[in-house]
Design an enzyme around this catalytic site. Structure first.
Site, short mmCIF file in Angstrom:
data_model
loop_
_atom_site.label_atom_id
_atom_site.label_comp_id
_atom_site.label_asym_id
_atom_site.label_seq_id
_atom_site.Cartn_x
_atom_site.Cartn_y
_atom_site.Cartn_z
CE LYS A 102 -3.69 2.26 2.61
NZ LYS A 102 -3.68 2.70 4.01
CG ASP A 127 -0.78 -2.16 10.33
OD1 ASP A 127 -1.63 -1.25 10.20
OD2 ASP A 127 0.42 -1.99 10.11
CG HIS A 136 0.23 2.37 13.42
ND1 HIS A 136 -0.09 1.07 13.74
CD2 HIS A 136 0.06 2.47 12.08
CE1 HIS A 136 -0.42 0.41 12.65
NE2 HIS A 136 -0.35 1.24 11.62
CG HIS A 138 -4.77 1.64 11.77
ND1 HIS A 138 -4.25 2.88 11.44
CD2 HIS A 138 -3.99 0.74 11.13
CE1 HIS A 138 -3.22 2.72 10.64
NE2 HIS A 138 -3.03 1.44 10.42
O1 LIG Z 1 2.06 6.18 6.58
C1 LIG Z 1 2.45 5.51 7.53
O2 LIG Z 1 3.61 5.65 8.00
C2 LIG Z 1 1.56 4.48 8.17
C3 LIG Z 1 0.39 4.06 7.32
C4 LIG Z 1 -0.41 2.97 7.94
O3 LIG Z 1 -0.44 2.83 9.13
C5 LIG Z 1 -1.16 2.01 7.12
O4 LIG Z 1 -1.26 2.20 5.89
O5 LIG Z 1 -1.66 1.01 7.69
FE LIG Z 2 -1.12 0.82 9.69
#
Ligand SMILES: O=C(O)CCC(=O)C(=O)O
Ligand SMILES: [Fe+2]
Length: 375
Positions: free
Chosen positions: A232, A253, A307, A251
């Site tokens: 992503k 992961d 995070h 959230h």
């Molecule tokens: O952009 C970031 O450093 C974290 C993004 C994130 O937490 C995610 O895409 O699950």
């Molecule tokens: Fe994330």
């Protein structure tokens, strides 16, 4: 007023006030702000741990001592349990591979929005891969300040390279090459994390690829299972009111592990000891998060880190996140039997497939219930 579909278009339109859909609730706004300011004003001593895992990489000329390896295991174990996140140095992925990946993703997002729309996803009809923006997924209808590109990265034979950007021309090769390296790194880290629980090195990866629905071992129909890596790329446009918005809301992961590279612009925050800690740039490292799947397998010894992604007024932030996860249906996520065999350590999580775990999380989010891992 109808909002532009893409946050990039909204940002480029030069609005000075963000639309109401992007304004976070009051209780969440207390601690938001411009990521650059928050980093500058952060007086806290505590930093996300940096761990050099190079003793675990195969080096033909200089074999590492057991003591060096034991120190790595202990440092990774501590970081994964006390923080759920660490910067990994000595990971063995060459700088030029990471630079090529960044150049490829940056090249894609530099295309005009209309050109990127050729890759648009359609979550409503189940097409999750492609270029998208987070639509409201919670009851209050809030949106996040980011656009993204999402696709399966590994195993290579399941990746649909037709869905990957044809521009820049290096995108497929550069991203694929990075995928092979991250796959190896995922195995190395899972070995270290297994050793950190006094288990054989192959334990966690075996569990993440064990088909609990399979008939008999040796059955010709028995599938060979592999972990999936999903890419992503998060694109966070400049935001005129960063104290009101978030790029990605708080959230954990769902993955076992997540690997993050970024373009040097701050924005990632992790929750530690009841406060938000803004991640600093640690040159050459890769950020690794413990996700829900690993928290469940480890029966809570390792922490799935909460995070979020903040935005800022000055610079576009781009992050590359690779989620390493078990196949959705065949693997049952459950605390490893070795960790719950003693009555003093009862299982803290209900066995479920990865897909069931994901569905429960999404359901709770829609209802705006607090998202906790077990229910
Ligand atoms: O952009 C970031 O450093 C974290 C993004 C994130 O937490 C995610 O895409 O699950
Ligand atoms: Fe994330």
């Amino acid at each position: 007023m109808e909002l532009p579909a893409r946050v990039e278009a909204l940002s480029l339109s030069g609005v000075s006030a963000i639309p109401a859909e992007y304004v976070r609730p009051a209780d969440e706004r207390d601690e938001l702000g411009d990521a650059f300011d928050l980093l500058d004003n952060d007086q806290q001593e505590e930093r996300i741990p940096v761990v050099d895992i190079s003793p675990f990489l195969m080096t033909c000329c200089l074999p590492s001592s057991n003591k060096e390896k034991e120190e790595v295991v202990e440092a990774v174990r501590r970081a994964a349990s006390e923080w759920g996140v660490m910067h990994i140095a000595g990971h063995g992925i060459p700088d030029e591979v990471m630079d090529r990946l960044r150049a490829a993703g940056t090249g894609f997002f530099a295309l005009p929005i209309e050109a990127k729309e050729a890759y648009a996803n359609d979550p409503g009809s189940g097409q999750l891969q492609g270029y998208g923006s987070r639509l409201a997924t919670n009851a209050s209808g809030q949106r996040e300040w980011e656009d993204y590109l999402f696709h399966l990265l590994q195993p290579d034979h399941l990746a649909d390279h037709k869905l990957w950007p044809a521009h820049p021309p290096d995108y497929v090769d550069a991203t694929r090459q990075f995928g092979r390296h991250v796959r190896d790194l995922a195995s190395t880290l899972l070995s270290i994390l297994s050793l950190g629980m006094d288990l054989p090195p192959s334990k966690l990866e075996d569990e993440l690829t064990t088909n609990h629905n399979k008939k008999v071992k040796g059955d010709p129909e028995e599938e060979e299972l592999n972990m999936l890596l999903q890419m992503k790329i998060n694109y966070y446009p400049v935001c005129p009111q960063p104290e009101l918005a978030v790029g990605v809301e708080a959230h954990t992961d769902v993955s076992a592990l997540s690997f993050i590279l970024h373009n040097g612009v701050p924005g990632l925050q992790v929750r530690h000891a009841d406060r938000w800690v803004t991640a600093r740039s640690e040159s050459g490292t890769i950020i690794v998060h413990v996700g829900d799947a690993l928290e469940i397998l480890s029966n809570g010894r390792y922490t799935s880190v909460l995070h979020r992604g903040l935005v800022n007024r000055e610079a576009v932030r781009v992050s590359w996140v690779v989620f390493c996860e078990p196949p959705p249906d065949a693997v049952i996520l459950r605390p490893l039997p070795e960790l719950v065999s003693h009555p003093d350590h009862p299982p803290r999580f209900t066995p479920r497939t990865f897909k069931e775990h994901l569905d429960i999380k999404l359901f709770k989010k829609k209802k705006k219930q607090q998202v906790i891992i077990d229910c």
